[in-house]
Design a protein around this motif. Structure first.
Motif, PDB file in Angstrom:
ATOM      1  N   UNK A 207       0.832  -1.199   0.000  1.00 36.74           N
ATOM      2  CA  UNK A 207       0.000   0.000   0.000  1.00 36.74           C
ATOM      3  C   UNK A 207       0.874   1.259   0.000  1.00 36.74           C
ATOM      4  N   UNK A 208       0.320   2.347  -0.529  1.00 45.91           N
ATOM      5  CA  UNK A 208       1.079   3.601  -0.592  1.00 45.91           C
ATOM      6  C   UNK A 208       1.401   4.141   0.792  1.00 45.91           C
ATOM      7  N   UNK A 209       0.609   3.764   1.790  1.00 48.88           N
ATOM      8  CA  UNK A 209       0.833   4.212   3.167  1.00 48.88           C
ATOM      9  C   UNK A 209       1.700   3.225   3.950  1.00 48.88           C
ATOM     10  N   UNK A 210       2.544   2.453   3.256  1.00 49.62           N
ATOM     11  CA  UNK A 210       3.391   1.453   3.914  1.00 49.62           C
ATOM     12  C   UNK A 210       4.300   2.085   4.955  1.00 49.62           C
ATOM     13  N   UNK A 211       4.612   1.310   5.986  1.00 46.00           N
ATOM     14  CA  UNK A 211       5.472   1.787   7.067  1.00 46.00           C
ATOM     15  C   UNK A 211       6.938   1.814   6.621  1.00 46.00           C
ATOM     16  N   UNK A 212       7.750   2.647   7.286  1.00 41.47           N
ATOM     17  CA  UNK A 212       9.153   2.805   6.853  1.00 41.47           C
ATOM     18  C   UNK A 212       9.933   1.506   6.768  1.00 41.47           C
ATOM     19  N   UNK A 213       9.696   0.557   7.700  1.00 42.69           N
ATOM     20  CA  UNK A 213      10.502  -0.671   7.661  1.00 42.69           C
ATOM     21  C   UNK A 213      10.156  -1.518   6.441  1.00 42.69           C
ATOM     22  N   UNK A 214       8.902  -1.454   5.966  1.00 40.65           N
ATOM     23  CA  UNK A 214       8.552  -2.203   4.764  1.00 40.65           C
ATOM     24  C   UNK A 214       9.110  -1.523   3.526  1.00 40.65           C
ATOM     25  N   UNK A 215       9.088  -0.208   3.501  1.00 40.81           N
ATOM     26  CA  UNK A 215       9.678   0.517   2.371  1.00 40.81           C
ATOM     27  C   UNK A 215      11.170   0.221   2.282  1.00 40.81           C
ATOM     28  N   UNK A 216      11.828   0.187   3.433  1.00 46.03           N
ATOM     29  CA  UNK A 216      13.256  -0.137   3.456  1.00 46.03           C
ATOM     30  C   UNK A 216      13.505  -1.540   2.918  1.00 46.03           C
ATOM     31  N   UNK A 217      12.665  -2.490   3.332  1.00 49.88           N
ATOM     32  CA  UNK A 217      12.781  -3.862   2.830  1.00 49.88           C
ATOM     33  C   UNK A 217      12.588  -3.885   1.321  1.00 49.88           C
ATOM     34  N   UNK A 218      11.582  -3.167   0.813  1.00 51.53           N
ATOM     35  CA  UNK A 218      11.311  -3.123  -0.625  1.00 51.53           C
ATOM     36  C   UNK A 218      12.503  -2.533  -1.384  1.00 51.53           C
ATOM     37  N   UNK A 219      13.112  -1.477  -0.838  1.00 46.65           N
ATOM     38  CA  UNK A 219      14.245  -0.852  -1.509  1.00 46.65           C
ATOM     39  C   UNK A 219      15.430  -1.807  -1.620  1.00 46.65           C
ATOM     40  N   UNK A 220      15.554  -2.729  -0.671  1.00 47.80           N
ATOM     41  CA  UNK A 220      16.650  -3.699  -0.694  1.00 47.80           C
ATOM     42  C   UNK A 220      16.373  -4.869  -1.631  1.00 47.80           C
ATOM     43  N   UNK A 221      15.098  -5.299  -1.728  1.00 41.35           N
ATOM     44  CA  UNK A 221      14.788  -6.537  -2.442  1.00 41.35           C
ATOM     45  C   UNK A 221      14.079  -6.324  -3.785  1.00 41.35           C
ATOM     46  N   UNK A 222      13.152  -5.385  -3.851  1.00 40.74           N
ATOM     47  CA  UNK A 222      12.410  -5.054  -5.077  1.00 40.74           C
ATOM     48  C   UNK A 222      11.943  -6.301  -5.841  1.00 40.74           C
ATOM     49  N   UNK A 223      11.102  -7.130  -5.259  1.00 37.82           N
ATOM     50  CA  UNK A 223      10.590  -8.299  -5.995  1.00 37.82           C
ATOM     51  C   UNK A 223       9.847  -7.855  -7.255  1.00 37.82           C
ATOM     52  N   UNK A 224      10.075  -8.565  -8.352  1.00 35.05           N
ATOM     53  CA  UNK A 224       9.424  -8.146  -9.596  1.00 35.05           C
ATOM     54  C   UNK A 224       7.954  -8.544  -9.662  1.00 35.05           C
ATOM     55  N   UNK A 225       7.476  -9.272  -8.657  1.00 32.35           N
ATOM     56  CA  UNK A 225       6.057  -9.611  -8.587  1.00 32.35           C
ATOM     57  C   UNK A 225       5.299  -8.710  -7.615  1.00 32.35           C
TER      58      UNK A 225
END
Length: 247
Positions: A207-225
């Motif tokens: 979600x666009x309102x994701x918490x900082x720790x999830x955004x940080x995880x996404x920036x590290x992993x960026x799953x293509x799915x």
């Protein structure tokens, strides 16, 4: 016949925008014969059901509560799930080990379960301190010869689960049980305890309102799915249903 398994977190994901939730409910009611719905939450079952009544949530096929440490399918326990959770789970030893860790305190009894050991910190950690904190917990477990899934959420909540538990494990178990392909599964979340299901081989939406720790995880992993939605709360799930090749 199930064509899609929708696994969604509740707080700050499905719930948070009443208008968007109402719009999503209309969509899901029209698709109900094709969609199996699972609420996957850190809440206890009683608390989750209370939220369902308060917010007018649809009845799900599955309740996955306690951060994926308990699973009911159409109101019934699943023996195979419970057998898997018992493997390698030493709750008492884990509690003795972490009782000496500075800053941690046990959460209330209502937040504990046979397969979930829950703590919280006295104050939220800054984003840069979250990963080192989790690594320290894992190091302590490893040195003590203990295994557990370590879930850190909202920079303040620590949950220890059996190695085979967790939100990602729930999604995988239900996918197999229903005989679905990974591209027939959609997982939705907003916080760190959702990363295991958002990083799976299936579709995910953050979600666009994701918490900082999830955004940080996404920036590290960026799953293509994984879709990083432009909409918040239930609107992000509607966005995924409209844009991903799901149904």
């Amino acid at each position: 016949m199930t064509d899609l398994l929708l696994v969604t977190d509740l707080d700050h994901t499905l719930v948070g925008d009443p208008l968007a939730l109402g719009e999503l409910n209309v969509k899901l009611k029209a698709l109900r014969h094709r969609v199996s719905l699972c609420y996957c939450t850190g809440r206890s079952l009683g608390s989750a059901r209370e939220l369902q009544r308060e917010q007018g949530l649809l009845d799900p096929d599955a309740w996955a509560t306690g951060v994926g440490s308990s699973l009911l399918w159409r109101g019934e326990a699943i023996p195979a799930w419970d057998r898997a959770l018992r493997q390698g789970w030493e709750r008492q030893r884990l509690q003795r080990l972490l009782s000496g860790m500075n800053g941690l305190r046990l959460q209330d009894a209502a937040e504990q379960s046979p397969y979930k050991l829950s703590y919280e910190l006295g104050e939220m950690l800054p984003p840069e301190a979250c990963a080192p904190f989790v690594e320290d917990v894992r190091r302590r477990l490893n040195e003590a010869g203990l295994t557990a899934r370590v879930v850190f959420s909202s920079a303040v909540q620590l949950d220890l689960l059996p190695p085979s538990a967790g939100k990602g494990a729930v999604a995988g178990f239900l996918q197999t049980m229903l005989g679905l392909r990974p591209d027939q599964v959609l997982c939705c979340g907003d916080s760190g305890n959702d990363s295991s299901m958002l990083g799976g081989p299936w579709w995910g939406v953050m979600v666009a309102n994701a918490r900082p720790e999830l955004i940080s995880w996404w920036e590290q992993h960026r799953p293509n799915t994984l879709l990083r939605a432009t909409r918040s709360y239930a609107g992000a799930i509607s966005e995924a249903l409209e844009t991903l090749p799901l149904l």
